[in-house]
Motif scaffolding. Structure first.
Motif, PDB file in Angstrom:
ATOM      1  N   ARG A 117     -44.134-157.061   7.401  1.00  0.00           N
ATOM      2  CA  ARG A 117     -43.143-157.385   8.424  1.00  0.00           C
ATOM      3  C   ARG A 117     -43.438-158.726   9.082  1.00  0.00           C
ATOM      4  N   GLN A 118     -44.706-159.055   9.243  1.00  0.00           N
ATOM      5  CA  GLN A 118     -45.057-160.359   9.816  1.00  0.00           C
ATOM      6  C   GLN A 118     -44.657-161.500   8.893  1.00  0.00           C
ATOM      7  N   LEU A 162     -63.997-147.041  24.105  1.00  0.00           N
ATOM      8  CA  LEU A 162     -62.976-147.496  23.162  1.00  0.00           C
ATOM      9  C   LEU A 162     -61.848-148.206  23.895  1.00  0.00           C
ATOM     10  N   ASN A 163     -61.319-149.213  23.248  1.00  0.00           N
ATOM     11  CA  ASN A 163     -60.141-149.918  23.746  1.00  0.00           C
ATOM     12  C   ASN A 163     -59.140-149.997  22.602  1.00  0.00           C
ATOM     13  N   MET A 164     -58.054-150.719  22.813  1.00  0.00           N
ATOM     14  CA  MET A 164     -57.002-150.763  21.816  1.00  0.00           C
ATOM     15  C   MET A 164     -56.311-152.114  21.832  1.00  0.00           C
ATOM     16  N   ILE A 165     -56.080-152.667  20.642  1.00  0.00           N
ATOM     17  CA  ILE A 165     -55.330-153.909  20.477  1.00  0.00           C
ATOM     18  C   ILE A 165     -54.351-153.708  19.330  1.00  0.00           C
ATOM     19  N   GLY A 166     -53.530-154.728  19.081  1.00  0.00           N
ATOM     20  CA  GLY A 166     -52.598-154.648  17.971  1.00  0.00           C
ATOM     21  C   GLY A 166     -53.291-154.814  16.633  1.00  0.00           C
ATOM     22  N   TYR A 167     -52.536-154.684  15.574  1.00  0.00           N
ATOM     23  CA  TYR A 167     -53.049-155.003  14.242  1.00  0.00           C
ATOM     24  C   TYR A 167     -53.288-156.512  14.160  1.00  0.00           C
ATOM     25  N   PRO A 168     -54.162-156.954  13.266  1.00  0.00           N
ATOM     26  CA  PRO A 168     -54.382-158.396  13.152  1.00  0.00           C
ATOM     27  C   PRO A 168     -53.119-159.121  12.702  1.00  0.00           C
ATOM     28  N   ARG A 169     -53.007-160.363  13.138  1.00  0.00           N
ATOM     29  CA  ARG A 169     -51.865-161.187  12.729  1.00  0.00           C
ATOM     30  C   ARG A 169     -52.116-161.753  11.332  1.00  0.00           C
ATOM     31  N   ALA A 170     -51.051-161.841  10.548  1.00  0.00           N
ATOM     32  CA  ALA A 170     -51.167-162.417   9.211  1.00  0.00           C
ATOM     33  C   ALA A 170     -51.580-163.882   9.297  1.00  0.00           C
ATOM     34  N   ALA A 171     -51.183-164.546  10.354  1.00  0.00           N
ATOM     35  CA  ALA A 171     -51.578-165.934  10.626  1.00  0.00           C
ATOM     36  C   ALA A 171     -51.456-166.147  12.122  1.00  0.00           C
ATOM     37  N   ALA A 172     -52.158-167.110  12.647  1.00  0.00           N
ATOM     38  CA  ALA A 172     -52.109-167.379  14.082  1.00  0.00           C
ATOM     39  C   ALA A 172     -50.667-167.612  14.530  1.00  0.00           C
ATOM     40  N   GLY A 173     -50.247-166.884  15.542  1.00  0.00           N
ATOM     41  CA  GLY A 173     -48.902-167.053  16.071  1.00  0.00           C
ATOM     42  C   GLY A 173     -47.849-166.186  15.435  1.00  0.00           C
ATOM     43  N   SER A 174     -48.151-165.565  14.311  1.00  0.00           N
ATOM     44  CA  SER A 174     -47.149-164.685  13.688  1.00  0.00           C
ATOM     45  C   SER A 174     -47.074-163.387  14.471  1.00  0.00           C
ATOM     46  N   GLY A 175     -45.915-162.766  14.463  1.00  0.00           N
ATOM     47  CA  GLY A 175     -45.732-161.533  15.222  1.00  0.00           C
ATOM     48  C   GLY A 175     -44.597-160.720  14.634  1.00  0.00           C
ATOM     49  N   GLY A 176     -44.145-159.743  15.399  1.00  0.00           N
ATOM     50  CA  GLY A 176     -43.002-158.951  14.972  1.00  0.00           C
ATOM     51  C   GLY A 176     -43.320-157.830  14.022  1.00  0.00           C
ATOM     52  N   GLY A 177     -44.592-157.611  13.727  1.00  0.00           N
ATOM     53  CA  GLY A 177     -44.933-156.558  12.777  1.00  0.00           C
ATOM     54  C   GLY A 177     -44.894-155.168  13.369  1.00  0.00           C
ATOM     55  N   HIS A 178     -45.108-155.068  14.694  1.00  0.00           N
ATOM     56  CA  HIS A 178     -45.128-153.770  15.352  1.00  0.00           C
ATOM     57  C   HIS A 178     -43.713-153.313  15.703  1.00  0.00           C
ATOM     58  N   TYR A 179     -43.567-152.036  15.972  1.00  0.00           N
ATOM     59  CA  TYR A 179     -42.326-151.493  16.514  1.00  0.00           C
ATOM     60  C   TYR A 179     -42.661-150.206  17.260  1.00  0.00           C
ATOM     61  N   ARG A 180     -41.797-149.853  18.185  1.00  0.00           N
ATOM     62  CA  ARG A 180     -41.990-148.612  18.935  1.00  0.00           C
ATOM     63  C   ARG A 180     -41.399-147.470  18.123  1.00  0.00           C
ATOM     64  N   LYS A 181     -42.257-146.698  17.566  1.00  0.00           N
ATOM     65  CA  LYS A 181     -41.876-145.639  16.639  1.00  0.00           C
ATOM     66  C   LYS A 181     -41.997-144.280  17.325  1.00  0.00           C
ATOM     67  N   PRO A 182     -41.076-143.366  17.029  1.00  0.00           N
ATOM     68  CA  PRO A 182     -41.340-141.994  17.471  1.00  0.00           C
ATOM     69  C   PRO A 182     -42.673-141.537  16.890  1.00  0.00           C
ATOM     70  N   SER A 183     -43.612-141.201  17.735  1.00  0.00           N
ATOM     71  CA  SER A 183     -44.940-140.853  17.245  1.00  0.00           C
ATOM     72  C   SER A 183     -44.883-139.661  16.319  1.00  0.00           C
ATOM     73  N   MET A 184     -44.012-138.723  16.648  1.00  0.00           N
ATOM     74  CA  MET A 184     -43.769-137.525  15.854  1.00  0.00           C
ATOM     75  C   MET A 184     -42.612-136.800  16.509  1.00  0.00           C
ATOM     76  N   PHE A 185     -42.042-135.867  15.802  1.00  0.00           N
ATOM     77  CA  PHE A 185     -40.944-135.081  16.334  1.00  0.00           C
ATOM     78  C   PHE A 185     -41.327-133.605  16.372  1.00  0.00           C
TER      79      PHE A 185
END
Length: 429
Positions: A207-208, A287-310
């Motif tokens: 997605r990135q 423990l802490n939490m961060i996003g997934y690594p970026r494919a390249a510096a400044g790239s973004g948009g890979g995450h989304y707010r997903k229903p965790s489960m139903f």
């Protein structure tokens, strides 16, 4: 998420679900007045869910029979019970599988209960839409979450370097690895677990780069060059000692207790935002939490707010209205909300969020703030994956990553096999 599905178990479960669809799901042969609830998760989730089940029984007089399993054991059991016409009344459902279960009538549409037992007027619209298949509502989102990376901050302090932030990249993994390997803490802890066969991590990386795993029509949305580059990148990280060995990663058999961050094999591990609370209950380090690594510096948009489960209602249930009442209690009762917290994600009703926010401990607040403040990491919710996506994940993405890790296949061969194998599975579905 670093949970793994055993291939034999997955295919057994998938075959059982297919049989259910072919034969037609008939009413359960052993109905009772008690509502059977089946869900996956660890002990912390189980304790919370059992407590709320007891609260519902006290409030309604309806008996509950909850049961939980690990992710890898859950799907074969659910599919087998569904094939036998003995599915639970209430099942925990994943975004990955909701299309498949809905299309085979293994879960029931809930539209007839909306406005009655199900009060969804102020439910977050994106989360409501995430539970729809073909315009019908088949799942009630239990929380919004996002993929995330768990960080053992104590391990980074021990090595003497700063823990990564949301700005980190895949290239940074190699730099951090040099510090971890030089420090040689805790018997050789690596900086990163092996994410090469983690489907959400592959999806995020694609997605990135402006691509997806699947098109809205259910076709493959990436090519051999993408797949080869993915396996090549992880092969380099593995050979440089930046991620755990294939032998260590193979210890991860599904339960949280077998994952790399719990076993002390790595300081970073792909996961989901709602899992921070559960992991912290079984890890002594902070423990802490961060996003997934970026494919390249400044790239973004890979995450989304997903229903965790139903939560979905079993297609063969004779207690659908009572099950809908339980779903409504689970997502909206204030006392239930305090018990559940954000272990399954950020609540989707504003009134529930207002109740939960003041009760959260530090880790719960971290999870809530992470999902609410993804910034440029946030992209649009992708369409639900095709019905066969689960098989592609279990029998290809995970298996091929392991085969490259153990040296049984080259990244080039694995990339070709992923695309050809996925296209073959999609053409048969």
């Amino acid at each position: 998420m670093t949970i793994r599905i055993d291939r034999r178990k997955f295919l057994m479960g998938s075959s059982a679900l297919l049989a259910a669809g072919a034969a037609g799901v008939s009413p359960s042969f052993a109905q009772s007045d008690a509502l059977r609830l089946l869900f996956w998760g660890g002990q912390d989730r189980a304790d919370r869910t059992y407590a709320v089940s007891d609260m519902f029984t006290e409030a309604s007089g309806v008996s509950m029979e909850p049961e939980f399993l690990s992710w890898s054991d859950y799907w074969p059991k659910l599919a087998t019970q569904t094939a036998g016409g003995n599915a639970p009344d209430i099942v925990q459902m994943d975004y990955r599988y909701i299309v498949e279960y809905a299309s085979r009538n293994a879960i029931a549409p809930l539209d007839e209960f909306v406005g009655g037992p199900l009060k969804l007027d102020s439910f977050d619209q994106d989360q409501l839409d995430g539970g729809k298949v073909g315009g019908q509502l088949f799942g009630i989102s239990l929380g919004a979450n996002s993929v995330a990376t768990l960080v053992n901050t104590d391990a980074f302090a021990e090595v003497g370097i700063d823990a990564p932030t949301n700005a980190w990249t895949y290239d940074d993994i190699m730099e951090m690895a040099e510090a971890f390997n030089s420090a040689n803490i805790r018997g050789g802890m690596k900086v990163m677990s092996d994410g090469s066969y983690t489907e959400p991590m592959l999806h995020n990386w694609l997605r990135q780069r402006g691509k997806e795993l699947y098109t809205p029509e259910g076709k493959l949305a990436f090519d051999e060059d993408d797949a080869i580059e993915w396996y090549t990148m992880w092969d380099k990280l593995r050979k440089a000692g930046a991620c755990v060995s294939a032998e260590d990663q193979a210890l991860d058999s599904g339960p949280l207790e077998t994952t790399m961050i719990v076993l002390g094999k790595s300081a970073l591990m792909p996961s989901n935002s709602n899992q921070l609370v559960a992991y912290q209950t079984i890890v002594q380090d902070d423990l802490n939490m961060i996003g997934y690594p970026r494919a390249a510096a400044g790239s973004g948009g890979g995450h989304y707010r997903k229903p965790s489960m139903f939560f979905s209602v079993g297609g063969s249930s004779a207690n659908k209205e009572k099950a809908a009442e339980f779903l409504n209690f689970f997502i909206s009762n204030p006392e239930a909300a305090k018990v559940l917290g954000v272990e399954r994600g950020i609540p989707c009703l504003p009134s529930t969020r207002e109740v939960v926010a003041p009760t959260l401990d530090e880790k719960g607040q971290i999870a809530l703030n992470f999902v609410a403040n993804l910034g440029d990491l946030l992209g649009a919710l992708p369409p639900p994956p095709p019905p066969s996506a689960g098989e592609i994940d279990a029998s290809l993405i995970r298996t091929l990553g392991q085969e490259v890790g153990f040296g049984a296949k080259s990244p080039e061969q694995a990339g070709r096999d992923l695309v050809s194998g996925a296209n073959d599975i999609l053409s048969r579905s």
